[in-house]
Each structure stands twice: as structure tokens, then as C-alpha cells.
Design a protein around this motif. Structure first.
Motif, PDB file in Angstrom:
ATOM      1  N   SER A  60       0.828  -1.210   0.000  1.00  0.00           N
ATOM      2  CA  SER A  60       0.000   0.000   0.000  1.00  0.00           C
ATOM      3  C   SER A  60       0.860   1.256   0.000  1.00  0.00           C
ATOM      4  CB  SER A  60      -0.927  -0.001   1.217  1.00  0.00           C
ATOM      5  OG  SER A  60      -1.770  -1.121   1.214  1.00  0.00           O
ATOM      6  N   TRP A  61       1.830   1.306   0.916  1.00  0.00           N
ATOM      7  CA  TRP A  61       2.689   2.494   0.997  1.00  0.00           C
ATOM      8  C   TRP A  61       3.526   2.678  -0.273  1.00  0.00           C
ATOM      9  CZ3 TRP A  61       3.952   0.211   6.336  1.00  0.00           C
ATOM     10  CH2 TRP A  61       3.021   0.667   7.277  1.00  0.00           C
ATOM     11  N   CYS A  62       4.098   1.602  -0.780  1.00  0.00           N
ATOM     12  CA  CYS A  62       4.959   1.709  -1.966  1.00  0.00           C
ATOM     13  C   CYS A  62       4.162   2.070  -3.217  1.00  0.00           C
ATOM     14  CB  CYS A  62       5.722   0.406  -2.194  1.00  0.00           C
ATOM     15  SG  CYS A  62       6.940   0.019  -0.918  1.00  0.00           S
ATOM     16  N   PHE A  63       2.984   1.452  -3.384  1.00  0.00           N
ATOM     17  CA  PHE A  63       2.174   1.723  -4.574  1.00  0.00           C
ATOM     18  C   PHE A  63       1.748   3.180  -4.628  1.00  0.00           C
ATOM     19  CE2 PHE A  63      -2.037   2.138  -6.521  1.00  0.00           C
ATOM     20  CZ  PHE A  63      -1.762   1.690  -7.798  1.00  0.00           C
ATOM     21  N   PHE A  64       1.204   3.686  -3.530  1.00  0.00           N
ATOM     22  CA  PHE A  64       0.708   5.055  -3.552  1.00  0.00           C
ATOM     23  C   PHE A  64       1.852   6.073  -3.515  1.00  0.00           C
ATOM     24  CE2 PHE A  64      -3.225   2.924  -2.422  1.00  0.00           C
ATOM     25  CZ  PHE A  64      -4.111   3.599  -3.245  1.00  0.00           C
ATOM     26  N   PHE A  65       3.004   5.697  -2.975  1.00  0.00           N
ATOM     27  CA  PHE A  65       4.172   6.567  -3.099  1.00  0.00           C
ATOM     28  C   PHE A  65       4.553   6.722  -4.575  1.00  0.00           C
ATOM     29  CE2 PHE A  65       8.777   6.481  -3.849  1.00  0.00           C
ATOM     30  CZ  PHE A  65       9.133   7.732  -3.351  1.00  0.00           C
ATOM     31  N   THR A  66       4.593   5.615  -5.305  1.00  0.00           N
ATOM     32  CA  THR A  66       4.946   5.667  -6.728  1.00  0.00           C
ATOM     33  C   THR A  66       3.906   6.431  -7.534  1.00  0.00           C
ATOM     34  OG1 THR A  66       6.043   3.513  -6.502  1.00  0.00           O
ATOM     35  CG2 THR A  66       5.554   4.264  -8.729  1.00  0.00           C
ATOM     36  N   LEU A  67       2.626   6.147  -7.276  1.00  0.00           N
ATOM     37  CA  LEU A  67       1.560   6.828  -8.010  1.00  0.00           C
ATOM     38  C   LEU A  67       1.553   8.321  -7.719  1.00  0.00           C
ATOM     39  CD1 LEU A  67      -0.940   6.647  -9.819  1.00  0.00           C
ATOM     40  CD2 LEU A  67      -2.294   6.139  -7.779  1.00  0.00           C
ATOM     41  N   THR A  68       1.709   8.691  -6.462  1.00  0.00           N
ATOM     42  CA  THR A  68       1.723  10.111  -6.105  1.00  0.00           C
ATOM     43  C   THR A  68       2.927  10.823  -6.697  1.00  0.00           C
ATOM     44  OG1 THR A  68       0.616   9.571  -4.028  1.00  0.00           O
ATOM     45  CG2 THR A  68       1.675  11.727  -4.177  1.00  0.00           C
ATOM     46  N   LEU A  69       4.077  10.171  -6.682  1.00  0.00           N
ATOM     47  CA  LEU A  69       5.271  10.773  -7.275  1.00  0.00           C
ATOM     48  C   LEU A  69       5.073  11.017  -8.763  1.00  0.00           C
ATOM     49  CD1 LEU A  69       8.180  11.690  -6.726  1.00  0.00           C
ATOM     50  CD2 LEU A  69       8.924   9.352  -7.260  1.00  0.00           C
ATOM     51  N   LEU A  70       4.434  10.069  -9.455  1.00  0.00           N
ATOM     52  CA  LEU A  70       4.160  10.237 -10.883  1.00  0.00           C
ATOM     53  C   LEU A  70       3.179  11.372 -11.127  1.00  0.00           C
ATOM     54  CD1 LEU A  70       4.504   9.187 -13.780  1.00  0.00           C
ATOM     55  CD2 LEU A  70       2.644   7.579 -13.325  1.00  0.00           C
ATOM     56  N   ILE A  71       2.092  11.409 -10.359  1.00  0.00           N
ATOM     57  CA  ILE A  71       1.114  12.492 -10.502  1.00  0.00           C
ATOM     58  C   ILE A  71       1.747  13.836 -10.177  1.00  0.00           C
ATOM     59  CG2 ILE A  71      -0.999  13.451  -9.504  1.00  0.00           C
ATOM     60  CD1 ILE A  71      -2.044  10.622  -9.193  1.00  0.00           C
ATOM     61  N   HIS A  72       2.571  13.862  -9.141  1.00  0.00           N
ATOM     62  CA  HIS A  72       3.245  15.096  -8.733  1.00  0.00           C
ATOM     63  C   HIS A  72       4.146  15.607  -9.856  1.00  0.00           C
ATOM     64  CE1 HIS A  72       4.249  18.134  -6.005  1.00  0.00           C
ATOM     65  NE2 HIS A  72       5.226  17.553  -5.321  1.00  0.00           N
ATOM     66  N   ALA A  73       4.922  14.720 -10.451  1.00  0.00           N
ATOM     67  CA  ALA A  73       5.845  15.123 -11.516  1.00  0.00           C
ATOM     68  C   ALA A  73       5.087  15.607 -12.755  1.00  0.00           C
ATOM     69  CB  ALA A  73       6.754  13.949 -11.879  1.00  0.00           C
ATOM     70  N   LEU A  74       4.039  14.901 -13.142  1.00  0.00           N
ATOM     71  CA  LEU A  74       3.260  15.306 -14.316  1.00  0.00           C
ATOM     72  C   LEU A  74       2.574  16.647 -14.097  1.00  0.00           C
ATOM     73  CD1 LEU A  74       1.643  11.887 -15.318  1.00  0.00           C
ATOM     74  CD2 LEU A  74       3.544  13.053 -16.437  1.00  0.00           C
ATOM     75  N   SER A  75       2.125  16.904 -12.869  1.00  0.00           N
ATOM     76  CA  SER A  75       1.468  18.177 -12.573  1.00  0.00           C
ATOM     77  C   SER A  75       2.459  19.333 -12.604  1.00  0.00           C
ATOM     78  CB  SER A  75       0.783  18.107 -11.206  1.00  0.00           C
ATOM     79  OG  SER A  75      -0.210  17.125 -11.187  1.00  0.00           O
ATOM     80  N   VAL A  76       3.634  19.135 -12.020  1.00  0.00           N
ATOM     81  CA  VAL A  76       4.639  20.204 -11.988  1.00  0.00           C
ATOM     82  C   VAL A  76       5.148  20.503 -13.392  1.00  0.00           C
ATOM     83  CG1 VAL A  76       6.941  20.802 -11.168  1.00  0.00           C
ATOM     84  CG2 VAL A  76       5.309  19.748  -9.606  1.00  0.00           C
ATOM     85  N   LEU A  77       5.382  19.459 -14.176  1.00  0.00           N
ATOM     86  CA  LEU A  77       5.875  19.650 -15.547  1.00  0.00           C
ATOM     87  C   LEU A  77       4.781  20.058 -16.515  1.00  0.00           C
ATOM     88  CD1 LEU A  77       8.281  16.578 -15.815  1.00  0.00           C
ATOM     89  CD2 LEU A  77       8.875  18.954 -15.345  1.00  0.00           C
ATOM     90  N   GLN A  78       3.520  20.013 -16.072  1.00  0.00           N
ATOM     91  CA  GLN A  78       2.370  20.423 -16.875  1.00  0.00           C
ATOM     92  C   GLN A  78       2.244  19.611 -18.160  1.00  0.00           C
ATOM     93  OE1 GLN A  78       2.463  24.681 -17.446  1.00  0.00           O
ATOM     94  NE2 GLN A  78       2.711  25.097 -15.261  1.00  0.00           N
TER      95      GLN A  78
END
Length: 297
Positions: A60-78
Motif C-alpha cells: 500500500s505504501w509503496c504503490f501510492f508513493f509511486t503513483l503520487t510521485l508520478l502524478i506530482h511530476a506530471l502536474s509540476v511539468l504540466q
């Protein structure tokens, strides 16, 4: 080649801050728990439980860490517009699912600690605190996204959309609990009953997962059946399949059966999932009737 322009305001927005919090707390949590597992393997203590619950928490922790990191990067890079899914529905779904799964992991992890008979250490306390902070981070993002306008948060930010997330969380949490009770050294004699309940939970989980995929991928118009009728059928099946296991769980809890902590968790999660299915069924029937009456006009 497109030019990516990073706005300074994006780094001070509430979403940027809470997602950064999620990434940091999630990474801290599974790192601390992994170090605890390594130190515990070196001990000679006898493990009463298999690693099912520990794997559930770490996954649970690893999956959502990876998913959040991906969403975070895509949002910042627009560049999130390049993702072939409904972005506003994806972010809400990830935040609410992360909050629910982090809450489950934070509740299950003490059971793992008690089962392993670990000595209370500062690292263990830090791991428990970090797991709670991870839940608070995802809950904060869910609140921020829910506070947005309805056209920005999408369907998954509405009440019917949130009710589609709860059964997926229920299935992800209940299946490891059933496996833990089946595989434990003090497994009850009626293993077949637990196995049947596991199949019921699995069927409902798959139906709810299919519903999420259809919504996130905007595939509702391509379904072989009207999507609103399909939702009514899935919700009705969920209510029927969850009703009996929920009642049996509470009977076992009151009867002081084996694995009391696991039974309490199973009873709470199954009752919440049954409630979500029931409310979703009522809303789906109401929506289908409204559409039928409008078509008759």
C-alpha cells in the motif's frame, strides 16, 4: 518540441505542498518499516502470523508513493494532458484511495507488531507516527480536491464517485485479512467458509475495479450495456454478497472467536463497504429513474 514552462505559483499551491508531504511521509514510512523487518528477521522470535499483513502494508505504501510521485511530476511539468485518462478523476481517485489504504495500513501495522512481539523502540514508534502522517497527507489532498469547483474535481469528486472508491478499498483490505486468517497457525476448522467469503470479496472487488477503469478511461459510452444499469447491477450484487459476511463477522466478534483483532478489522471494513454499496445502489436507482422519466417527456 513543446516547451515546458514552470510557474512559480505552482510550487506554493496547496496541492503541491500536500503531494510533497505525501511523497516524503510515504517514503519515510516504508523505509522505516523495511528496516524493522530486516532487524526482526535477525531475531529468534517465533512468528505467529505469515507475512501477509506486512506485505499488504508495504504494498500500500509503496504503490501510492509511486503513483503520487508520478502524478506530482506530471502536474509540476504540466504534461498531464498527455495522459490518456481523465486527469481530474484520476487525481481525486488517487487521493481518496491513498487516504483509505493508508488508514488501513496504519491500523493493520500495529497488529503486525503485536504478532511479531517486537520490543518498542524509537524506530518502531517513528514508523507508526509516519504511517499516521501519511494518512493525514492523503486526507488533506482529498479535502483540497473536494473543495474545488465541481467542474475541476470531476465525477469522482462527487458523492456517487466517492462511493465507487470505497468498495475497491474494502476488497483490497479484506482479502489480505481473509488470507491471514486462513494461513495462520490457529486457523479455524471452517476454512471453507472463509474461502467462500474471500471469493465474494474478490468478485465485488473486480466489479468495482472495472467500474473505476471505465470511469477513468471515459469508456462509459463503449459499454455493451447501458452504464447506469450496469452500475445498478454491480451495486445490487455487492449488497447481496457483503450482507452475509458482515453479519457473520459481528457474530464472531461477539462470540470471542480466534484472531479478535483481525475479526474486528474485517467487521468494520465489511460494514463500511456494505454501507457504501447500499447508498450507491439507492443513488444509482434514483439516477436511472430520473433519466427514464426525462426520456419519456
Amino acid at each position: 518540441m513543446p516547451v515546458i514552462v514552470l510557474e512559480a505559483g505552482a510550487f506554493t499551491s496547496p496541492l503541491f505542498l500536500v503531494r510533497t508531504w505525501e511523497v516524503l511521509s510515504g517514503c519515510t514510512t516504508f523505509s522505516l518499516v523495511a528496516s524493522l523487518k530486516q532487524s526482526n528477521n535477525n531475531s529468534s522470535d517465533h512468528h505467529r502470523h505469515p507475512d501477509t499483513l506486512r506485505i499488504f502494508c508495504m504494498s500500500s505504501w509503496c504503490f501510492f508513493f509511486t503513483l503520487t510521485l508520478l502524478i506530482h511530476a506530471l502536474s509540476v511539468l504540466q504534461v498531464h494532458n498527455l495522459v490518456p485518462v481523465s486527469w481530474k478523476n484520476l487525481t481525486v481517485t488517487a487521493a481518496v484511495s491513498g487516504a483509505l489504504m493508508s488508514l488501513s495500513a496504519a491500523a493493520v501495522f500495529p497488529c503486525v507488531v503485536v504478532a511479531d512481539r517486537q520490543r518498542v523502540t524509537p524506530r518502531l514508534v517513528a514508523a507508526i507516527v509516519a504511517s499516521c502522517l501519511t494518512f493525514l497527507a492523503y486526507a488533506s489532498e482529498s479535502y483540497v480536491l473536494r473543495a474545488q469547483a465541481s467542474e475541476l474535481r470531476g465525477y469522482m469528486g462527487s458523492m456517487p464517485g466517492l462511493l465507487k472508491v470505497v468498495p475497491v478499498w474494502g476488497g483490497c483490505t479484506l482479502l489480505p485479512l481473509v488470507v491471514e486468517q486462513l494461513c495462520g497457525p490457529q486457523a479455524p476448522a471452517h476454512d471453507a467458509q472463509l474461502l467462500v467469503y474471500g471469493v465474494m470479496y474478490g468478485v465485488c472487488f473486480l466489479m468495482s475495479l472495472v467500474t473505476l477503469v471505465v470511469i477513468l478511461g471515459d469508456f462509459a459510452g463503449r459499454c455493451f450495456l447501458p452504464f447506469d444499469k450496469l452500475l445498478v447491477g454491480f451495486s445490487l450484487i455487492g449488497v447481496l454478497l457483503y450482507a452475509l459476511p458482515t453479519v457473520i463477522c459481528f457474530i464472531k466478534v461477539l462470540g470471542h472467536s480466534l484472531h479478535p483483532e483481525l475479526l474486528i478489522l474485517e467487521a468494520v471494513v465489511s460494514s463500511l463497504t456494505l454501507l457504501a454499496y447500499t447508498v450507491d445502489l439507492a443513488l444509482s436507482i434514483k439516477l436511472m429513474c430520473c433519466r427514464s422519466s426525462m426520456c419519456c417527456l
